[in-house]
Write a protein that holds these residues in place. Structure first.
Motif, PDB file in Angstrom:
ATOM      1  N   GLY A 191       2.386   1.853 -14.968  1.00  0.00           N
ATOM      2  CA  GLY A 191       3.673   1.967 -14.315  1.00  0.00           C
ATOM      3  C   GLY A 191       4.010   3.407 -13.975  1.00  0.00           C
ATOM      4  N   ASN A 192       4.886   3.557 -13.007  1.00  0.00           N
ATOM      5  CA  ASN A 192       5.370   4.865 -12.584  1.00  0.00           C
ATOM      6  C   ASN A 192       6.798   4.675 -12.080  1.00  0.00           C
ATOM      7  OD1 ASN A 192       5.849   7.054 -10.373  1.00  0.00           O
ATOM      8  ND2 ASN A 192       4.041   7.802 -11.451  1.00  0.00           N
ATOM      9  N   TYR A 193       7.652   5.654 -12.275  1.00  0.00           N
ATOM     10  CA  TYR A 193       9.033   5.510 -11.825  1.00  0.00           C
ATOM     11  C   TYR A 193       9.121   5.143 -10.340  1.00  0.00           C
ATOM     12  CZ  TYR A 193      11.584   7.037 -15.979  1.00  0.00           C
ATOM     13  OH  TYR A 193      12.150   7.109 -17.227  1.00  0.00           O
ATOM     14  N   ASP A 194       8.058   5.414  -9.594  1.00  0.00           N
ATOM     15  CA  ASP A 194       8.055   5.102  -8.167  1.00  0.00           C
ATOM     16  C   ASP A 194       7.211   3.882  -7.810  1.00  0.00           C
ATOM     17  OD1 ASP A 194       9.799   7.071  -7.524  1.00  0.00           O
ATOM     18  OD2 ASP A 194       8.310   8.499  -6.809  1.00  0.00           O
ATOM     19  N   GLY A 195       6.627   3.187  -8.799  1.00  0.00           N
ATOM     20  CA  GLY A 195       5.804   2.014  -8.497  1.00  0.00           C
ATOM     21  C   GLY A 195       4.785   1.772  -9.593  1.00  0.00           C
ATOM     22  N   PHE A 196       3.559   1.458  -9.200  1.00  0.00           N
ATOM     23  CA  PHE A 196       2.494   1.311 -10.187  1.00  0.00           C
ATOM     24  C   PHE A 196       1.139   1.558  -9.544  1.00  0.00           C
ATOM     25  CE2 PHE A 196       3.317  -2.982  -8.567  1.00  0.00           C
ATOM     26  CZ  PHE A 196       2.045  -3.502  -8.324  1.00  0.00           C
ATOM     27  N   VAL A 197       0.153   1.862 -10.412  1.00  0.00           N
ATOM     28  CA  VAL A 197      -1.200   2.202  -9.986  1.00  0.00           C
ATOM     29  C   VAL A 197      -2.185   1.301 -10.719  1.00  0.00           C
ATOM     30  CG1 VAL A 197      -2.913   4.041  -9.720  1.00  0.00           C
ATOM     31  CG2 VAL A 197      -0.464   4.607  -9.699  1.00  0.00           C
ATOM     32  N   ARG A 240       0.852  -1.176   0.000  1.00  0.00           N
ATOM     33  CA  ARG A 240       0.000   0.000   0.000  1.00  0.00           C
ATOM     34  C   ARG A 240       0.893   1.233   0.000  1.00  0.00           C
ATOM     35  NH1 ARG A 240      -4.971  -1.022  -1.471  1.00  0.00           N
ATOM     36  NH2 ARG A 240      -5.791   0.661  -0.211  1.00  0.00           N
ATOM     37  N   THR A 241       0.340   2.374  -0.337  1.00  0.00           N
ATOM     38  CA  THR A 241       1.193   3.551  -0.523  1.00  0.00           C
ATOM     39  C   THR A 241       1.229   4.411   0.728  1.00  0.00           C
ATOM     40  OG1 THR A 241      -0.683   4.687  -1.476  1.00  0.00           O
ATOM     41  CG2 THR A 241       0.853   3.625  -2.993  1.00  0.00           C
ATOM     42  N   ASP A 242       1.506   3.802   1.888  1.00  0.00           N
ATOM     43  CA  ASP A 242       1.610   4.593   3.100  1.00  0.00           C
ATOM     44  C   ASP A 242       3.031   4.789   3.619  1.00  0.00           C
ATOM     45  OD1 ASP A 242       1.812   1.959   3.638  1.00  0.00           O
ATOM     46  OD2 ASP A 242       0.281   1.874   5.181  1.00  0.00           O
ATOM     47  N   PRO A 243       4.067   4.052   3.110  1.00  0.00           N
ATOM     48  CA  PRO A 243       5.415   4.302   3.623  1.00  0.00           C
ATOM     49  C   PRO A 243       5.917   5.665   3.171  1.00  0.00           C
ATOM     50  CG  PRO A 243       5.307   2.218   2.401  1.00  0.00           C
ATOM     51  CD  PRO A 243       4.057   2.975   2.127  1.00  0.00           C
ATOM     52  N   ALA A 244       6.935   6.152   3.870  1.00  0.00           N
ATOM     53  CA  ALA A 244       7.556   7.415   3.462  1.00  0.00           C
ATOM     54  C   ALA A 244       8.180   7.259   2.089  1.00  0.00           C
ATOM     55  CB  ALA A 244       8.619   7.812   4.472  1.00  0.00           C
ATOM     56  N   GLN A 272      -2.445   1.549  -5.106  1.00  0.00           N
ATOM     57  CA  GLN A 272      -1.160   2.098  -5.535  1.00  0.00           C
ATOM     58  C   GLN A 272      -0.063   1.348  -4.788  1.00  0.00           C
ATOM     59  OE1 GLN A 272      -1.932   6.616  -6.891  1.00  0.00           O
ATOM     60  NE2 GLN A 272      -1.429   6.406  -4.728  1.00  0.00           N
ATOM     61  N   VAL A 273       0.990   0.999  -5.516  1.00  0.00           N
ATOM     62  CA  VAL A 273       2.099   0.254  -4.924  1.00  0.00           C
ATOM     63  C   VAL A 273       3.361   1.095  -5.040  1.00  0.00           C
ATOM     64  CG1 VAL A 273       3.517  -1.824  -5.058  1.00  0.00           C
ATOM     65  CG2 VAL A 273       1.047  -1.974  -5.441  1.00  0.00           C
ATOM     66  N   LEU A 274       3.928   1.459  -3.907  1.00  0.00           N
ATOM     67  CA  LEU A 274       5.155   2.233  -3.874  1.00  0.00           C
ATOM     68  C   LEU A 274       6.334   1.278  -3.966  1.00  0.00           C
ATOM     69  CD1 LEU A 274       6.458   5.035  -3.468  1.00  0.00           C
ATOM     70  CD2 LEU A 274       6.459   4.548  -1.007  1.00  0.00           C
ATOM     71  N   CYS A 275       7.060   1.332  -5.089  1.00  0.00           N
ATOM     72  CA  CYS A 275       8.168   0.409  -5.324  1.00  0.00           C
ATOM     73  C   CYS A 275       9.121   1.052  -6.333  1.00  0.00           C
ATOM     74  CB  CYS A 275       7.647  -0.940  -5.838  1.00  0.00           C
ATOM     75  SG  CYS A 275       8.837  -2.287  -5.735  1.00  0.00           S
ATOM     76  N   PRO A 276       9.934   2.023  -5.912  1.00  0.00           N
ATOM     77  CA  PRO A 276      10.767   2.778  -6.845  1.00  0.00           C
ATOM     78  C   PRO A 276      11.762   1.892  -7.589  1.00  0.00           C
ATOM     79  CG  PRO A 276      10.652   3.860  -4.703  1.00  0.00           C
ATOM     80  CD  PRO A 276      10.069   2.494  -4.531  1.00  0.00           C
ATOM     81  N   GLY A 277      12.060   2.295  -8.826  1.00  0.00           N
ATOM     82  CA  GLY A 277      13.020   1.539  -9.626  1.00  0.00           C
ATOM     83  C   GLY A 277      12.802   1.705 -11.109  1.00  0.00           C
TER      84      GLY A 277
END
Length: 487
Positions: free
Chosen positions: A92-98, A7-11, A113-118
């Motif tokens: 996709g997004n540079y910081d994860g995906f939606v 989930r997209t709650d981490p910093a 939304q998934v926060l997963c940069p890369g």
């Protein structure tokens, strides 16, 4: 492998920006489910729309937009490629995906939304599995990794695998490291339906990169057992260019041409056991009847007008291939008089002959006919077929050039039949933005805008009305389905 909350709650961690990209009449619409009217500025005397002003042909209109949401709402959190499953768009997004629910196209909504940069985080789907490309060196394979210098031998790049059986809560299940990372990935189904294969495209090796050593004239093939995705592994690294491919150089107009050091993108046409490869300095046609031993059966170069072979699209009968030239890496304003109609354009090739004797024969170029502002990055980018009978029609993203629908039924005389675009992000400075990918899915066009989020467009044209009835449960633009065509 380490896992992290999806989930997209981490910093929000620091991100690594892609330096290649960084180099260089308003209708009412739904925004996040609320009917609004976008701000518009006057159109200038050149015919270029004003900042954020929407311009479009009468047969293509916007019906919805969802802006990027936190934590993906910064200018460096680029929206990237898309895949579709069960009435949902995964962006996709540079910081994860939606993940968006688009079963009601007029009212799309965010499911998770998934926060997963890369970066780039290009996405592909198959059943309950999502494959995510990481092409930036990271401290590890987790979703809480940090940027790391590519010269560090412990840096990680490759493919991440998620279980999306619950679209509201994707679950990270595995990762596979690949040489030079994964810039893009292409799903090729196995013939036994027990496995799928991920063809990984990557490029630009260097002697000081321990995980990306030259020569890198190959692709990586990952085998994914569908019942045991955590056992995914690289099973082959076939060399496509034993002679090294295009050596690069200078085109007649003085612009640089990329050398082939891998592939940027591969598009599979499983029904015909074919793959078209856009490989920096070369365009290739590949036989993949043996999934682990792809064979290049034809190769072409354009050392006059192409700078960087970026992506490929077959027509529905497998008799043509569209190759795109991403002149300037997506960061240059190439849709102007300076670069003309043949640079940063599409190249249309007919496939003639049969079997291993098939040849790619150049027919013409296509480029959007509207000039863009010098502050707008614009060049041919990702698109897909509009599934119609009797015509070869494609929808395509052009960054800040917007979305174009064009007919290449006559390979030598392509023509645009519809368009939709926003005016520049700025009238005074160059900012990277616009449509990264534009794909036709279940009756509507979906556009992933780098800065503006998800746009939904409705194409109403007599030549494309039959496409409204074509339905796909699952759609990856780089794994082209063959729909029934009664020409």
């Amino acid at each position: 492998m380490q896992t992290s909350p999806t989930r997209t709650d981490p910093a929000k961690p620091r991100r690594l920006r892609r330096t290649l990209l960084a180099a260089f009449g308003a209708a009412s619409l739904l925004t996040g489910g609320v009917l609004t009217a976008p701000a518009a500025t006057a159109q200038d005397t050149t015919g270029i729309p004003g900042v954020d002003q929407i311009a479009h042909s009468p047969n293509l209109r916007q019906i919805a937009n969802i802006p990027k949401q936190a934590p993906f709402n910064t200018t460096e959190a680029y929206g990237t490629d898309m895949a579709f499953t069960d009435g949902h768009a995964i962006v996709g997004n540079y910081d994860g995906f939606v993940i968006y629910d688009v079963r009601i196209p007029f009212r799309p909504r965010i499911v998770s939304q998934v926060l997963c940069p890369g970066g780039q985080n290009d996405v592909t789907v198959h059943g309950d599995l999502l494959f995510l490309s990481t092409d930036y060196p990271r401290s590890n394979d987790s979703c809480t990794s940090e940027p790391m210098p590519a010269s560090n031998p412990s840096a990680w790049e490759g493919i991440k695998i998620f279980d999306i059986s619950n679209l509201a809560r994707p679950r990270y299940v595995a990762s596979v490291r690949t040489d030079c990372g994964s810039h893009t990935n292409t799903l090729v189904p196995g013939t036994d339906r027990k496995d799928v294969f991920i063809y990984v495209s990557s490029y630009s090796p260097a002697p000081d990169l321990p995980n990306c050593q030259p020569p890198h004239d190959k692709i990586s093939i990952i085998k994914v057992p569908l019942r045991r995705p955590a056992q995914a592994e690289v099973v082959a690294t076939p060399v496509l260019f034993p002679d090294g491919g295009n050596l690069g150089g200078t085109n007649p107009d003085g612009t640089r041409r990329a050398a082939t050091t891998g592939c940027h993108d591969l598009t599979a046409f499983p029904s015909q056991d074919l793959v078209a490869g856009a490989c920096m300095g070369d365009g290739v046609l590949i036989d993949v009847s043996d999934r682990l031993a792809p064979r290049v059966i034809e190769r072409v170069q354009d050392n006059v007008n192409f700078a960087f072979w970026h992506s490929a699209t077959f027509n529905n009968t497998g008799t043509k291939v569209i190759f795109t030239d991403e002149l300037g890496g997506g960061g240059l304003p190439t849709c102007n008089a300076r670069f003309g109609p043949h640079r940063g354009a599409d190249g249309i090739y007919d496939i003639v002959g049969s079997g291993d004797d098939r040849k790619l024969v150049f027919r013409s170029y296509f480029k959007i006919p509207r000039h863009q502002a010098d502050t707008e990055n614009c060049v041919a980018h990702n698109g897909s077929l509009v599934p119609v009978r009797g015509h070869d029609i494609m929808v395509q993203a052009w960054y800040q050039g917007g979305v174009s629908v064009w007919d290449f039924t006559d390979s030598a005389n392509p023509k645009e039949i519809a368009y939709w675009e926003r005016g520049p992000l700025s009238a005074t400075e160059s900012l990277t933005g616009g449509s990264w990918s534009a794909y036709y899915y279940n009756g509507y066009i979906y556009s992933s805008d780098i800065q503006k989020g998800l746009d939904v467009l409705d194409l109403r044209d007599r030549r494309t009305m039959s496409a409204k009835a074509v339905r796909f449960d699952e759609f990856n633009a780089q794994t082209q389905p063959q729909y029934r065509d009664r020409r």
